[in-house]
Every structure is written in structure tokens, then in C-alpha cells.
Design an enzyme around this catalytic site. Structure first.
Site, short mmCIF file in Angstrom:
data_model
loop_
_atom_site.label_atom_id
_atom_site.label_comp_id
_atom_site.label_asym_id
_atom_site.label_seq_id
_atom_site.Cartn_x
_atom_site.Cartn_y
_atom_site.Cartn_z
N ARG A 234 -0.87 3.15 4.88
CA ARG A 234 0.17 1.30 5.44
C ARG A 234 -1.10 0.35 6.72
NH1 ARG A 234 3.52 3.72 3.38
NH2 ARG A 234 5.44 4.56 3.38
N HIS A 282 3.04 -3.86 -1.54
CA HIS A 282 3.43 -3.26 -1.67
C HIS A 282 3.65 -2.23 -3.02
CE1 HIS A 282 4.79 0.39 1.35
NE2 HIS A 282 4.34 0.85 0.51
P1 NAP Z 1 0.35 13.92 2.77
O1 NAP Z 1 0.83 14.74 1.76
O2 NAP Z 1 1.22 13.94 4.02
O3 NAP Z 1 -1.23 14.12 3.12
C1 NAP Z 1 -1.94 13.17 4.40
C2 NAP Z 1 -3.75 13.24 4.11
O4 NAP Z 1 -4.16 12.79 5.44
C3 NAP Z 1 -4.03 14.63 4.57
O5 NAP Z 1 -5.04 15.30 4.04
C4 NAP Z 1 -4.17 14.76 5.76
O6 NAP Z 1 -4.98 15.95 6.81
C5 NAP Z 1 -4.38 13.42 6.08
N1 NAP Z 1 -5.02 13.32 7.69
C6 NAP Z 1 -3.36 13.02 7.87
N2 NAP Z 1 -3.79 12.43 9.69
C7 NAP Z 1 -5.18 12.77 9.70
C8 NAP Z 1 -6.09 12.40 10.33
N3 NAP Z 1 -5.77 12.40 11.64
N4 NAP Z 1 -7.55 12.52 10.43
C9 NAP Z 1 -7.98 12.43 9.05
N5 NAP Z 1 -7.29 12.95 7.80
C10 NAP Z 1 -5.98 12.22 8.20
O7 NAP Z 1 0.40 12.35 2.55
P2 NAP Z 1 0.73 11.92 1.04
O8 NAP Z 1 1.57 12.44 0.18
O9 NAP Z 1 -0.94 11.55 0.19
O10 NAP Z 1 1.08 10.27 1.92
C11 NAP Z 1 -0.24 9.67 2.53
C12 NAP Z 1 0.50 8.27 2.70
O11 NAP Z 1 0.23 7.32 1.44
C13 NAP Z 1 1.81 8.47 3.08
O12 NAP Z 1 2.14 8.12 4.71
C14 NAP Z 1 2.01 6.48 2.65
O13 NAP Z 1 1.60 5.82 3.99
C15 NAP Z 1 1.04 5.87 2.05
N6 NAP Z 1 1.83 6.03 0.54
C16 NAP Z 1 1.69 4.54 0.46
C17 NAP Z 1 2.84 4.14 -1.20
C18 NAP Z 1 2.08 2.87 -1.10
O14 NAP Z 1 3.63 2.26 -2.89
N7 NAP Z 1 1.25 1.86 -0.87
C19 NAP Z 1 3.83 5.18 -1.30
C20 NAP Z 1 3.73 6.37 -1.03
C21 NAP Z 1 2.78 6.86 -0.20
P3 NAP Z 1 -4.55 17.65 6.23
O15 NAP Z 1 -5.04 17.28 4.79
O16 NAP Z 1 -6.00 17.86 7.06
O17 NAP Z 1 -3.23 17.19 6.67
#
Ligand code: NAP
Length: 319
Positions: A234, A282
Site C-alpha cells: 500500500r 495497481h
Molecule cells: P498477510 O497474509 O496478512 O501477511 C502480512 C505479512 O506482513 C505477515 O507476514 C505479517 O507478519 C507482516 N506484517 C504485518 N504487520 C507487520 C509489522 N508491523 N512488522 C512486520 N511485519 C508485519 O497478508 P498478504 O495476503 O500477504 O497481503 C499483504 C498485503 O499485500 C495486503 O495487505 C495488501 O496491502 C497487499 N496486496 C496488494 C495487491 C496489489 O495488487 N498491489 C494485491 C493483494 C494484496 P506476521 O507473519 O507476523 O503476521
């Protein structure tokens, strides 16, 4: 796991984009033939008061707030940052889309744009504009470190793809994680260690109170001289002005940005014309309608059969 007694009411479909709402309504109705799925604009007042489940895609939060009897919300998107921020701490349980196909698409994008930086494509583009024929040195992927910020559903898959391509992969998460063949870090010191060591940093953390402004001037100055940065998470995770300063100062070589503080990116943004920035609208991992609708339909059928809400995000944590 929350167990709720089941009653049947229409399912609201709340989406800002009318054209996409029509398509979603069609495919959802095919996969959920026993459910009445109604677009928000077509809901009667008494239906608004009765709806228990809302399926949402970039919804107007004021519309979601009018559904006063909601038991849970199913997002058609993986990222639910805006929903969490706009609905606040009293939001009903939110189930985000967790789709292996989405993770595959994101991992593919991470690999593609990592190669873009690894093979110096921005430099060749600059050379071509000036008709310069100059071969740049090839660097074996085994001598390049890619640092992933976030090792969740998307980060894990991306780590695997990068590792298979021969890159050295390091990853940082909130809690300590393990991932085969990947050096993992957590905490502030862990972030510092990852930034110092990485030739390319890929951002895949959700936007939360803790990650807003995470990559600021201080963190950028910890990065390797000439490193590349990819943001697929983001926009506000990176401080835009600090990034531009780091690029202008030559501290970073290039940034690939798919997400921004304001989207669509305003015409006035300096990113559009910055020679060291690649702007993407995006597109790194769009929801796949076919796979997503199956996952959402299965979630809703399971809930209707058992009263069990699927795994929800942690509202206090923000993801
Ligand atoms: P997820 O499964 O919830 O994983 C999030 C990861 O980030 C986890 O490893 C989490 O740590 C880590 N994290 C969260 N807060 C943190 C912090 N304060 N310090 C360090 N690490 C932190 O999410 P996901 O499915 O992988 O998706 C991640 C993000 O990708 C979404 O939230 C969205 O913003 C983005 N996204 C972008 C697109 C696009 O087209 N650009 C599409 C889909 C998603 P833990 O493992 O310890 O929980």
C-alpha cells in the site's frame, strides 16, 4: 471460531464500481443458487436491517454502516486496509480473500519486477532513449539479495518463487516466521539487518498503524547504496517525499511502485515523470474472479450450514 445461530436473509453486495458489481452479482448467483444476492442500491430498507452477510469490493463504508445487522463481511479483495480504517474498531468480523491463485499472481509479479531491476532494464531504457549501445555487467542471481517485507500469504509464495530463481532471499515479519531456505527476521533490529543486506527490497506488508510510514528517510538511508525498491503493498507504507529524495540523491537506483497514497495517481505527482520510478496502476495481483468466487461461495455455504464464520482478520492488529 465464532458459532452463530443461522437465519436466512439476503446477502448484500456492496461495491463502488457498478459495472464490476453487476459481474460479481452474476457469478456469485451462479455459485450460490440458494442465496438471494442483492446489490446495495437495490436493497429495501427492511432488507438493509436484516442483512447478515455483506460481500464487498472497495465499498463505500457509509453504505456498509447502513447494514446494522451484519454478522460478518466477506471481502473480494485480499487487502482490507481501507475497510478496517474506515469502519473502525466496531466493525463486524471481516473475512478477507485468501486465494492461492492471487498469491501465485503476486509471486509472479514480484519475480517479474525483481528481474526488471536485476537485469538493469531501467538503465537500458535510458540508454535506448539516447541511442547508447553499452553492455552492462551481468550479475548472477545468487549474488543478489532480495529482502521481502511481509511473509504472509503473498510474501511466502513470493519467497519461494525468488528462491527457485536462485536469488538469496531474506524476509521480515511481525512475529518470527520460518521459511525453508530463507533467512527470516522480525522486530526493529531485524528490519535494519534486512535493509542493510538487500539489493532489492519488496514491500508486501499490510498498511496498519505500525507500517504507515515504515520506509521513511531513516530506513531508506539504511538501504544499500544503489538498491532497488518495489512496493506492491500500500502506498503509505513508504513516505513518498523521502523516497523521491533518496532517488534524487542516488541512494536508491530505482523504485517500482504499484500502489500510492492516492489512487489513481494524480497527474501532478512527481512519480509520473521521475526517471528512476516505474509507475504501475495497481496491477500486481488483481483478484481472479473465477477462483475468488469459488472461495467466497464455499465460505458462505459453510457458514450457512454451520453458523461458523470463516477465519477473520484481527481488527486490533489491523490485518
Ligand atoms: P498477510 O497474509 O496478512 O501477511 C502480512 C505479512 O506482513 C505477515 O507476514 C505479517 O507478519 C507482516 N506484517 C504485518 N504487520 C507487520 C509489522 N508491523 N512488522 C512486520 N511485519 C508485519 O497478508 P498478504 O495476503 O500477504 O497481503 C499483504 C498485503 O499485500 C495486503 O495487505 C495488501 O496491502 C497487499 N496486496 C496488494 C495487491 C496489489 O495488487 N498491489 C494485491 C493483494 C494484496 P506476521 O507473519 O507476523 O503476521
Amino acid at each position: 471460531m465464532t458459532v452463530i445461530t443461522m437465519t436466512k436473509s439476503p446477502i448484500a453486495l456492496v461495491a463502488r464500481d457498478v459495472a464490476s458489481a453487476v459481474q460479481w452479482q452474476h457469478v456469485l448467483s451462479v455459485h450460490l443458487p440458494n442465496e438471494k444476492i442483492v446489490q446495495f442500491a437495490d436493497l429495501q430498507s427492511r432488507e438493509k436491517a436484516a442483512v447478515e452477510i455483506a460481500i464487498v469490493a472497495n465499498p463505500d463504508p457509509t453504505e456498509v454502516a447502513q447494514l446494522t445487522n451484519l454478522v460478518w463481511i466477506q471481502s473480494l479483495w485480499a487487502g482490507v486496509e481501507r475497510l478496517v480504517a474506515e469502519l473502525g474498531p466496531k466493525a463486524p468480523p471481516i473475512v478477507r480473500l485468501v486465494d492461492p491463485e492471487l498469491a501465485r499472481t503476486m509471486a509472479e509479479a514480484v519475480l517479474a519486477w525483481t528481474y526488471y531491476l536485476h537485469r538493469d532494464m531501467p538503465a537500458y531504457l535510458r540508454q535506448q532513449k539516447k541511442a547508447v549501445w553499452q553492455q552492462r555487467p551481468y550479475v548472477h542471481p545468487g549474488r543478489m539479495t532480495v529482502g521481502l517485507l511481509g511473509l504472509g500469504a503473498l510474501g511466502m509464495r513470493a519467497a519461494g518463487r525468488l528462491k527457485d530463481a536462485g536469488f538469496v532471499v531474506k524476509a521480515w515479519s511481525r512475529s518470527p516466521r520460518q521459511c525453508d531456505g530463507v533467512e527470516t527476521f522480525s522486530g526493529d533490529d531485524g528490519l535494519q539487518a534486512l535493509l542493510v543486506a538487500s539489493d532489492i527490497v519488496v514491500c508486501l506488508v499490510p498498511l496498519t498503524c505500525e507500517t504507515r510510514g515504515l520506509i521513511d528517510a531513516r530506513r531508506l538511508s539504511s538501504m544499500k547504496e544503489g538498491a532497488g525498491l518495489i512496493n506492491f503493498a500500500r502506498g503509505p507504507v513508504i513516505v513518498a517525499e523521502d523516497l523521491i529524495d533518496a532517488l534524487d540523491a542516488g541512494r536508491l537506483s530505482h523504485a517500482v511502485l504499484d500502489v500510492f497514497d492516492t489512487e489513481p495517481l494524480p497527474e501532478s505527482s512527481r512519480f509520473w515523470s521521475h526517471p528512476k520510478v516505474t509507475v504501475l496502476p495497481h496491477i500486481s495481483a488483481p483478484t481472479d474472479r473465477d477462483t475468488a468466487v469459488r472461495i467466497v461461495a464455499a465460505n458462505i455455504q459453510a457458514y450457512q450450514a454451520s453458523g461458523i464464520i470463516p477465519a477473520t482478520i484481527d481488527l486490533a492488529r489491523g490485518y
